[in-house]
Design a protein around this motif. Structure first.
Motif, mmCIF file in Angstrom:
data_model
loop_
_atom_site.group_PDB
_atom_site.id
_atom_site.type_symbol
_atom_site.label_atom_id
_atom_site.label_comp_id
_atom_site.label_asym_id
_atom_site.label_seq_id
_atom_site.Cartn_x
_atom_site.Cartn_y
_atom_site.Cartn_z
ATOM 1 N N ILE A 17 32.785 -66.560 32.027
ATOM 2 C CA ILE A 17 31.758 -66.084 30.669
ATOM 3 C C ILE A 17 31.187 -67.140 31.699
ATOM 4 N N TRP A 174 29.174 -65.739 22.047
ATOM 5 C CA TRP A 174 30.543 -65.425 21.990
ATOM 6 C C TRP A 174 31.080 -64.554 20.659
ATOM 7 N N SER A 176 33.489 -63.795 19.348
ATOM 8 C CA SER A 176 33.969 -64.487 17.897
ATOM 9 C C SER A 176 32.852 -65.477 16.987
ATOM 10 N N TRP A 221 34.962 -75.328 19.312
ATOM 11 C CA TRP A 221 36.254 -75.256 19.648
ATOM 12 C C TRP A 221 36.696 -76.304 19.732
ATOM 13 N N THR A 225 39.459 -78.179 24.002
ATOM 14 C CA THR A 225 38.282 -77.330 24.696
ATOM 15 C C THR A 225 36.960 -77.702 24.438
ATOM 16 N N LEU A 249 43.272 -70.143 24.275
ATOM 17 C CA LEU A 249 42.302 -69.642 25.456
ATOM 18 C C LEU A 249 43.261 -69.248 26.474
HETATM 19 C C1 LIG Z 1 34.932 -69.424 25.038
HETATM 20 S S1 LIG Z 1 35.365 -69.880 23.649
HETATM 21 C C2 LIG Z 1 34.576 -69.461 22.215
HETATM 22 C C3 LIG Z 1 34.702 -71.272 23.310
HETATM 23 C C4 LIG Z 1 34.653 -72.220 25.121
HETATM 24 O O1 LIG Z 1 35.264 -71.968 26.123
HETATM 25 O O2 LIG Z 1 33.930 -73.178 24.671
#
Ligand SMILES: C[SH](C)CC(=O)O
Length: 267
Positions: A17, A174, A176, A221, A225, A249
């Motif tokens: 991503i 994202w 979410s 996060w 993260t 994750l």
């Molecule tokens: C992709 S997760 C919603 C958050 C992150 O990995 O930073």
């Protein structure tokens, strides 16, 4: 052909991503931990990753994506996380609400709503599925707020309404956070705020709260993260705690693929 290794079947590519996501850092850590030196982590966006997943899934072709929970893709497709015996992706985590310093003094009502904000992966999943099925994020948020007035009142009871104060909340696209940020935006709008939802990359989201150009974000996060962002801006934001518990994750594949662990990519 059937004798091809999993790497050959997917051109040794993991579909990722946006590069600023902590999930990408964790995936690079996994590539190193599992010595996947032939593999490439493809950078892009959450939307590009889910588009690639749909394209492969509809043709029952192999694909490996960076995934997370909560996410609508687990409701839409039959998927599984690859086991991570080396723990490169860490443990289950939480999503925190992050306010700029001074918000409590400047906008006590918004501060209190954010401090009270707490919901479940199921709640978020309802909004995400609505959006996945074609509803606009604004309409999906509006429906959820209407259908969950009792939960929303736990966040807003006893808080005075305001008269058009500007409130700027940052988020990364994202799935979410599109869901959660539109819900909070709707709740604050109903309280009288003139809310702007500012879509940015992960770095600028944390920078914006630290320099005060954003009032808050609800996409922290933590503890691992986003640890790089949280430590970089230590003292320049206020962590209001978790608004959702039980995230995950990892690397995700369709269940029709006969691999179960990240170790299997080493073939
Ligand atoms: C992709 S997760 C919603 C958050 C992150 O990995 O930073």
């Amino acid at each position: 052909n059937e004798n091809a290794t999993i790497g050959e079947k997917v051109d040794y590519e993991i579909i990722g991503i946006d590069p600023g996501a902590g999930l990408m850092k964790a995936t690079n850590q996994a590539i190193s931990d599992y010595e996947l030196s032939d593999w490439t982590l493809v950078e892009g966006s959450s939307a590009a990753m889910t588009a690639a997943l749909k394209k492969a899934y509809d043709k029952e072709e192999p694909i490996i994506v960076t995934g997370w929970t909560p996410h609508w893709m687990f409701a839409a497709y039959d998927l599984k996380y690859l086991e991570d015996p080396k723990g490169s992706f860490g443990e289950d985590e939480n999503i925190h609400s992050i306010a700029r310093n001074g918000l409590k003094e400047d906008m006590p009502e918004a501060y209190e709503v954010l401090d009270n904000f707490h919901w479940t992966t199921e709640d978020m999943g309802v909004v995400m599925m609505d959006i996945y099925e074609g509803e606009s994020p604004e309409k999906a948020a509006e429906s959820w707020v209407k259908d969950n007035a009792d939960k929303v009142s736990e966040w807003t009871d006893g808080i005075n309404s305001v008269d058009g104060d500007k409130f700027k909340i940052g988020y990364v696209a994202w799935d979410s956070e599109i869901a959660s940020t539109n819900v909070i935006g709707k709740v604050l709008t109903d309280l009288g705020y003139d809310v702007t939802l500012s879509q940015v990359e992960a770095g600028p989201m944390w920078t914006g709260v630290a320099d005060g150009s954003l009032d808050a974000h609800i996409a922290g996060w933590l503890p691992i993260t986003h640890e790089d962002y949280a430590s970089k801006y230590e003292g320049q934001f206020e962590d209001l705690g978790a608004n959702l518990e039980g995230t995950k994750l990892g690397l995700v594949v369709p269940s029709y693929m006969d691999i179960d662990s990240i170790e299997d990519l080493k073939e």
